[in-house]
Design a protein around this motif. Structure first.
Motif, PDB file in Angstrom:
ATOM      1  N   TRP A  36      56.234  39.789  38.689  1.00 28.87           N
ATOM      2  CA  TRP A  36      56.053  38.361  38.913  1.00 28.87           C
ATOM      3  C   TRP A  36      54.628  38.120  39.420  1.00 28.87           C
ATOM      4  CZ3 TRP A  36      59.470  34.661  37.538  1.00 28.87           C
ATOM      5  CH2 TRP A  36      60.790  35.067  37.278  1.00 28.87           C
ATOM      6  N   TYR A  37      53.987  37.160  38.828  1.00 28.49           N
ATOM      7  CA  TYR A  37      52.664  36.718  39.250  1.00 28.49           C
ATOM      8  C   TYR A  37      52.767  35.239  39.617  1.00 28.49           C
ATOM      9  CZ  TYR A  37      50.613  40.957  37.248  1.00 28.49           C
ATOM     10  OH  TYR A  37      50.279  42.263  36.970  1.00 28.49           O
ATOM     11  N   ARG A  38      51.754  34.756  40.317  1.00 29.27           N
ATOM     12  CA  ARG A  38      51.723  33.327  40.615  1.00 29.27           C
ATOM     13  C   ARG A  38      50.285  32.822  40.574  1.00 29.27           C
ATOM     14  NH1 ARG A  38      53.473  33.451  47.064  1.00 29.27           N
ATOM     15  NH2 ARG A  38      51.517  34.343  47.882  1.00 29.27           N
ATOM     16  N   GLN A  39      50.199  31.522  40.310  1.00 29.37           N
ATOM     17  CA  GLN A  39      48.887  30.887  40.282  1.00 29.37           C
ATOM     18  C   GLN A  39      48.989  29.522  40.949  1.00 29.37           C
ATOM     19  OE1 GLN A  39      47.055  30.584  36.399  1.00 29.37           O
ATOM     20  NE2 GLN A  39      45.021  30.400  37.317  1.00 29.37           N
ATOM     21  N   ALA A  40      48.250  29.379  42.022  1.00 33.53           N
ATOM     22  CA  ALA A  40      48.190  28.104  42.727  1.00 33.53           C
ATOM     23  C   ALA A  40      47.017  27.293  42.179  1.00 33.53           C
ATOM     24  CB  ALA A  40      48.029  28.339  44.222  1.00 33.53           C
ATOM     25  N   PRO A  41      47.026  25.976  42.336  1.00 36.20           N
ATOM     26  CA  PRO A  41      45.923  25.146  41.837  1.00 36.20           C
ATOM     27  C   PRO A  41      44.581  25.602  42.387  1.00 36.20           C
ATOM     28  CG  PRO A  41      47.771  23.776  42.480  1.00 36.20           C
ATOM     29  CD  PRO A  41      48.100  25.174  42.934  1.00 36.20           C
ATOM     30  N   GLY A  42      43.625  25.802  41.490  1.00 30.58           N
ATOM     31  CA  GLY A  42      42.288  26.194  41.899  1.00 30.58           C
ATOM     32  C   GLY A  42      42.127  27.649  42.268  1.00 30.58           C
ATOM     33  N   LYS A  43      43.183  28.436  42.084  1.00 24.15           N
ATOM     34  CA  LYS A  43      43.124  29.857  42.431  1.00 24.15           C
ATOM     35  C   LYS A  43      43.420  30.714  41.213  1.00 24.15           C
ATOM     36  CE  LYS A  43      44.305  29.401  47.320  1.00 24.15           C
ATOM     37  NZ  LYS A  43      45.166  29.927  48.419  1.00 24.15           N
ATOM     38  N   GLN A  44      43.039  31.990  41.315  1.00 24.74           N
ATOM     39  CA  GLN A  44      43.326  32.925  40.239  1.00 24.74           C
ATOM     40  C   GLN A  44      44.781  33.377  40.287  1.00 24.74           C
ATOM     41  OE1 GLN A  44      40.398  36.096  40.616  1.00 24.74           O
ATOM     42  NE2 GLN A  44      39.073  35.080  39.132  1.00 24.74           N
ATOM     43  N   ARG A  45      45.265  33.792  39.138  1.00 24.07           N
ATOM     44  CA  ARG A  45      46.610  34.348  39.090  1.00 24.07           C
ATOM     45  C   ARG A  45      46.624  35.656  39.870  1.00 24.07           C
ATOM     46  NH1 ARG A  45      49.762  34.429  33.399  1.00 24.07           N
ATOM     47  NH2 ARG A  45      48.961  32.295  33.548  1.00 24.07           N
ATOM     48  N   GLU A  46      47.682  35.858  40.664  1.00 28.71           N
ATOM     49  CA  GLU A  46      47.777  37.063  41.477  1.00 28.71           C
ATOM     50  C   GLU A  46      49.146  37.707  41.339  1.00 28.71           C
ATOM     51  OE1 GLU A  46      47.438  36.176  45.664  1.00 28.71           O
ATOM     52  OE2 GLU A  46      49.122  34.777  45.647  1.00 28.71           O
ATOM     53  N   LEU A  47      49.163  39.011  41.524  1.00 31.35           N
ATOM     54  CA  LEU A  47      50.429  39.738  41.491  1.00 31.35           C
ATOM     55  C   LEU A  47      51.219  39.414  42.753  1.00 31.35           C
ATOM     56  CD1 LEU A  47      52.295  41.983  40.308  1.00 31.35           C
ATOM     57  CD2 LEU A  47      51.004  43.584  41.737  1.00 31.35           C
TER      58      LEU A  47
END
Length: 119
Positions: A36-47
């Protein structure tokens, strides 16, 4: 053709819980690493978390002790149990299946599911 479909996102208050699910279909087997990865507004996708074919798990420091990843090889599904959610966990969460076979990489992504933590 491989398809990953996430479900379980939504709006939750701080301190609450959600469980994300991801179902895979197509040419997938149990040797894939699921994550699972996530991406918040204005940020890079992260594990966020990953589980290998031999069930070794890996978590981002920010979610250790709060999130739990699990997999069901018979159903080709991966889950993310998220407890004690914080506003900073707000992001689009993506399911990922990855495998390297010989010189080729197989890397599949879901469409994403929104998780919003807010009062």
């Amino acid at each position: 053709q491989v398809q990953l479909v996430e479900s379980g996102g939504g709006l939750v208050q701080p301190g609450g819980s959600l469980r994300l699910s991801c179902a895979a279909s197509g040419s997938i087997d149990s040797l894939y690493t699921m994550g699972w990865y996530r991406q918040a507004p204005g940020k890079q996708r992260e594990l966020v978390a990953a589980v290998t074919s031999d069930s070794t798990t890996n978590y981002a420091d920010s979610v250790k002790g709060r999130f739990t990843i699990s997999r069901d090889n018979a159903k080709m599904m991966v889950y993310l149990q998220m407890n004690s959610l914080k506003p900073e966990d707000t992001a689009v969460y993506y399911c990922n299946f990855y495998r390297r076979l010989r010189l080729r990489e197989y890397d599949y992504w879901g469409q994403g599911t929104q998780v919003t933590v807010s009062s």
